[in-house]
Design an enzyme around this catalytic site. Sequence first.
Site, PDB file in Angstrom:
ATOM      1  N   GLU A  45      -4.934   2.081   2.447  1.00  0.00           N
ATOM      2  CA  GLU A  45      -5.050   0.910   3.315  1.00  0.00           C
ATOM      3  C   GLU A  45      -5.249   1.327   4.756  1.00  0.00           C
ATOM      4  O   GLU A  45      -6.017   0.708   5.492  1.00  0.00           O
ATOM      5  CB  GLU A  45      -3.782   0.040   3.198  1.00  0.00           C
ATOM      6  CG  GLU A  45      -3.873  -1.306   3.918  1.00  0.00           C
ATOM      7  CD  GLU A  45      -3.563  -1.242   5.410  1.00  0.00           C
ATOM      8  OE1 GLU A  45      -3.980  -2.159   6.133  1.00  0.00           O
ATOM      9  OE2 GLU A  45      -2.913  -0.293   5.862  1.00  0.00           O
ATOM     10  N   HIS A  87       0.831  -1.219   0.000  1.00  0.00           N
ATOM     11  CA  HIS A  87       0.000   0.000   0.000  1.00  0.00           C
ATOM     12  C   HIS A  87       0.856   1.256   0.000  1.00  0.00           C
ATOM     13  O   HIS A  87       1.837   1.369   0.727  1.00  0.00           O
ATOM     14  CB  HIS A  87      -1.051  -0.008   1.098  1.00  0.00           C
ATOM     15  CG  HIS A  87      -0.552   0.090   2.503  1.00  0.00           C
ATOM     16  ND1 HIS A  87      -0.244   1.290   3.104  1.00  0.00           N
ATOM     17  CD2 HIS A  87      -0.341  -0.851   3.452  1.00  0.00           C
ATOM     18  CE1 HIS A  87       0.132   1.068   4.344  1.00  0.00           C
ATOM     19  NE2 HIS A  87       0.101  -0.220   4.582  1.00  0.00           N
TER      20      HIS A  87
END
Length: 499
Positions: free
Chosen positions: A356, A310
């Site tokens: 995320e 992420h």
Amino acid sequence: MDDKIIMIGYRFWLIPLNLYRNRMKSVLQKSLSLTVLATSLLSVGVSAAPNDPATLGQIRDNAIQSDWAYERLADLTDLVGPRLSGSAGAAAAVDQVAAAMRKIGATVTLQPVKVPHWVRGAETAELVEYTGRPAGITQKVVLTALGGSGATPAAGLTAPVIIVRSFDELKAKGAQVKGSIVLFDVAFDQEMADRGHAGPAYGRGAGFRFAGPKLAADMGAAAALVRSVGGANYRIAHTGATGVVDGARIPAAAVTAEDAMLMSRLSARGPLKMHLTLTPQTLPEADSYNVIADLPGTDKADEVVIVSGHLDSWDLATGAHDDGTGVAGAMAVIDTLKKLNLKPRRTIRVIAWMNEENGTRGGKAYFEANKDKLDKHFAAIESDSGGGRPFGFIGSVTPPMVKYFAPLKTALEPIGAGIFERHDIAGAADTGPLERAGVPVFEPLVDSSSYFSYHHTPADTLDKVSPLELKRHVAVLTALTWYLANMEENIGRVPQQPE
Ligand SMILES: [Zn+2]
């Protein structure tokens, strides 16, 4: 020990070339010449058996010698810095990663994602009343707002502190909670982390961090505090997402372990009061992107193997371990294969997920856009446990599938990364929707015993990442991605039944 084995592996590739040139006529030479032939075939991207030991060894040995991933990690952390969703840093990171992947010849797509936009403000606290307090004395508490926290008035608020160690204990306090500052004083279990169970140790603490403030808000608390979820007690606060929602968005912060213990000791002497100032803002949602970079496959190009990390990070530091190592490691999969001119059968798709940390909007947006193409998603790899030493990989395949990974394990054993830990559910964040829908998910199996000392703190910086471990990380990710992209066996899972 591992480094010696790596060097032996590397020399193995040099020796046969010399022998070949000298045209030595021995049995040894014949077998080594065959290796040279295989190498030269591979160098033009032709391989009858792409998952053979020679190709896997070549991937491992090239990855272990390359600084490319570390250079990308340095660019991301030193040039861009913090990358919380909606921030200028997140936008700059999208541009930087897209440009780096275009430069090595990947096919880059930016997938639009709407993300939360939360901005930290002032964050201070003092204990202003406690039994035995000398006149004129207050005690400073070191804390940091949790992502999504509401704000106090600009001048702060003063309220009694209630300390609890479980949800049941909070519920039992009943009406006492109203108007109070609730502290969840639950210690991070570093012993668990030291013995290889950092994930569950983190999960327990993060459960209080996410759900605790919302429960306190529902009971009428003025604010909520959690003890930082992480090790390394250098009086450092660890941020993270919390679950407070509009309508009851109370101020919520993480205090250091030291300050949580101080408050527990003082509250044992008698009533305790805190003056708390937190002024974060929740702004309108922002436009952002998942960065998607494809290395097209050959005869199975319509099938996809995802390898991902992420791109967003918390705002306190530069997200080197969380998750710069995951992003740089995934990016380096395509770089490594390109340098070896290796062409996978299935398309390899690098994804740098957005958001995320406080919403997983990137993972959800990808799933929504691809839910009619899940049968074309052969597997997905997610790296989000930091850049500690890899010991192998985790995968959510059924037990009968494990044996098909034996050649990959053998190829990774020389760097001490030959363990395959099968799980029913890998349970990673961004690939979670894919996994629940039946796509097997893989993760590197890493030493995360010190990961939660830096995770979500101001100390998650480049200097904490070992260049050697990052190289091993790239070796594991690239060999695993390549292996999955060329497998003959169908490793598909049964979708999880909806709960
Ligand atoms: Zn992460």
